[in-house]
Scaffold this motif. Structure first.
Motif, PDB file in Angstrom:
ATOM      1  N   ASP A  87     -15.875  26.570 -23.446  1.00 56.89           N
ATOM      2  CA  ASP A  87     -15.286  25.235 -23.394  1.00 56.89           C
ATOM      3  C   ASP A  87     -15.432  24.572 -24.759  1.00 56.89           C
ATOM      4  OD1 ASP A  87     -15.402  22.747 -20.716  1.00 56.89           O
ATOM      5  OD2 ASP A  87     -13.960  23.126 -22.310  1.00 56.89           O
ATOM      6  N   GLY A 125      -5.567  14.291 -13.531  1.00 55.84           N
ATOM      7  CA  GLY A 125      -6.272  15.383 -14.196  1.00 55.84           C
ATOM      8  C   GLY A 125      -5.661  15.644 -15.550  1.00 55.84           C
ATOM      9  N   ASN A 126      -5.905  16.841 -16.067  1.00 55.62           N
ATOM     10  CA  ASN A 126      -5.431  17.178 -17.410  1.00 55.62           C
ATOM     11  C   ASN A 126      -4.137  17.966 -17.434  1.00 55.62           C
ATOM     12  OD1 ASN A 126      -7.623  15.932 -18.657  1.00 55.62           O
ATOM     13  ND2 ASN A 126      -8.882  17.771 -18.509  1.00 55.62           N
ATOM     14  N   ILE A 127      -3.649  18.381 -16.277  1.00 50.01           N
ATOM     15  CA  ILE A 127      -2.452  19.225 -16.254  1.00 50.01           C
ATOM     16  C   ILE A 127      -1.312  18.554 -15.490  1.00 50.01           C
ATOM     17  CG2 ILE A 127      -1.587  21.539 -15.687  1.00 50.01           C
ATOM     18  CD1 ILE A 127      -4.283  22.649 -15.976  1.00 50.01           C
ATOM     19  N   GLY A 134      -4.075  21.780 -10.572  1.00 48.51           N
ATOM     20  CA  GLY A 134      -4.851  22.775 -11.285  1.00 48.51           C
ATOM     21  C   GLY A 134      -6.076  22.306 -12.026  1.00 48.51           C
ATOM     22  N   SER A 135      -6.144  21.036 -12.395  1.00 51.12           N
ATOM     23  CA  SER A 135      -7.307  20.583 -13.170  1.00 51.12           C
ATOM     24  C   SER A 135      -7.635  19.139 -12.814  1.00 51.12           C
ATOM     25  CB  SER A 135      -7.027  20.717 -14.666  1.00 51.12           C
ATOM     26  OG  SER A 135      -8.153  20.338 -15.415  1.00 51.12           O
ATOM     27  N   ASP A 169      -9.465  15.585 -11.995  1.00 47.79           N
ATOM     28  CA  ASP A 169     -10.675  14.889 -12.444  1.00 47.79           C
ATOM     29  C   ASP A 169     -11.699  14.795 -11.320  1.00 47.79           C
ATOM     30  OD1 ASP A 169      -9.594  14.381 -14.978  1.00 47.79           O
ATOM     31  OD2 ASP A 169      -8.688  12.508 -14.332  1.00 47.79           O
ATOM     32  N   GLU A 229      -4.849  16.294  -4.851  1.00 45.50           N
ATOM     33  CA  GLU A 229      -5.053  15.695  -6.175  1.00 45.50           C
ATOM     34  C   GLU A 229      -4.117  14.518  -6.425  1.00 45.50           C
ATOM     35  OE1 GLU A 229      -4.551  16.837 -10.898  1.00 45.50           O
ATOM     36  OE2 GLU A 229      -4.802  18.465  -9.446  1.00 45.50           O
TER      37      GLU A 229
END
Length: 208
Positions: free
Chosen positions: A29, A57-59, A63-64, A66, A75
């Motif tokens: 990371d 999230g980040n995508i 998939g990603s 928070d 999500e």
């Protein structure tokens, strides 16, 4: 147990545990020291502080997230503005909701929510997630943290402005928690993550 098996297990554990370099850093990371090594890193980090109000999230939706799916499985229902609206409006006569399939919605609408309502849990964790982002940015933008990075004076001034914004956004999130949960845990940029459990603070002390 067969002696060969015992020897094999011992060898596997020993080999896997050995490293010539004892000062280890994460290899899978990006670390804070990398993120905050450039002016762009500060800008991107501040963008995340703001984006966390609307994004999940980040995508961009899958998939990603928070917020872990154990708290909110969908999500798409985990962004701050949606959660805050639901808690502030669906519990009043100002809004009506006809779609009943989202978890937690009906409980709010019928004034029968509980501590396991995912919308309540979601906002609680979302606010603390955003407070954590602010705390990290505030810590990384102190005068001591900026010293020696070789940034121009104009860049340092911009980062100091960002720092003031992060402090305001952190205060806003604590206000949300104070309004909805009364006596939340309290942590600042001086508290290292994952080293302790923050203690609750009284509403009056938090306001101060």
């Amino acid at each position: 147990m067969n002696n060969n098996i015992i020897i094999a297990v011992v060898l596997c554990v020993t080999v896997a545990a050995c490293s010539k370099k004892l000062d280890r850093i994460p290899t899978n990371d990006i670390t804070a020291s990398e993120v905050y090594s450039t002016p762009l890193g500060y800008t991107q980090s501040m963008a995340k502080v703001y984006a966390a109000f609307a994004n999940t999230g980040n995508i961009g939706g899958t998939g990603s997230p928070d917020i872990p799916t154990q708290i909110i499985s969908d999500e798409g229902n985990s962004d701050f503005l949606r959660l805050y609206f639901n808690l502030q409006e669906l519990t009043t006569d100002e809004a009506a909701w006809t779609w009943q399939n989202d978890a937690g919605i009906q409980g709010l609408h019928e004034m029968s929510w509980s501590s396991i309502n995912p919308i309540i849990d979601g906002l609680y964790y979302r606010s603390f997630f955003q407070i954590t982002l602010c705390n990290e940015f505030i810590a990384q933008s102190s005068d001591a943290a900026l010293a020696g990075k070789g940034f121009t004076s104009a860049t340092v001034d911009s980062i100091r402005h960002y720092r003031a914004e992060a402090r305001f956004l952190r205060a806003y999130q604590y206000w949300v928690l104070m309004d909805l949960f009364a006596n939340p845990p309290f942590a600042t940029e001086k508290d290292a993550i994952c080293t302790f459990i923050p203690k609750q603070i009284s509403r009056s002390n938090l306001f101060t």
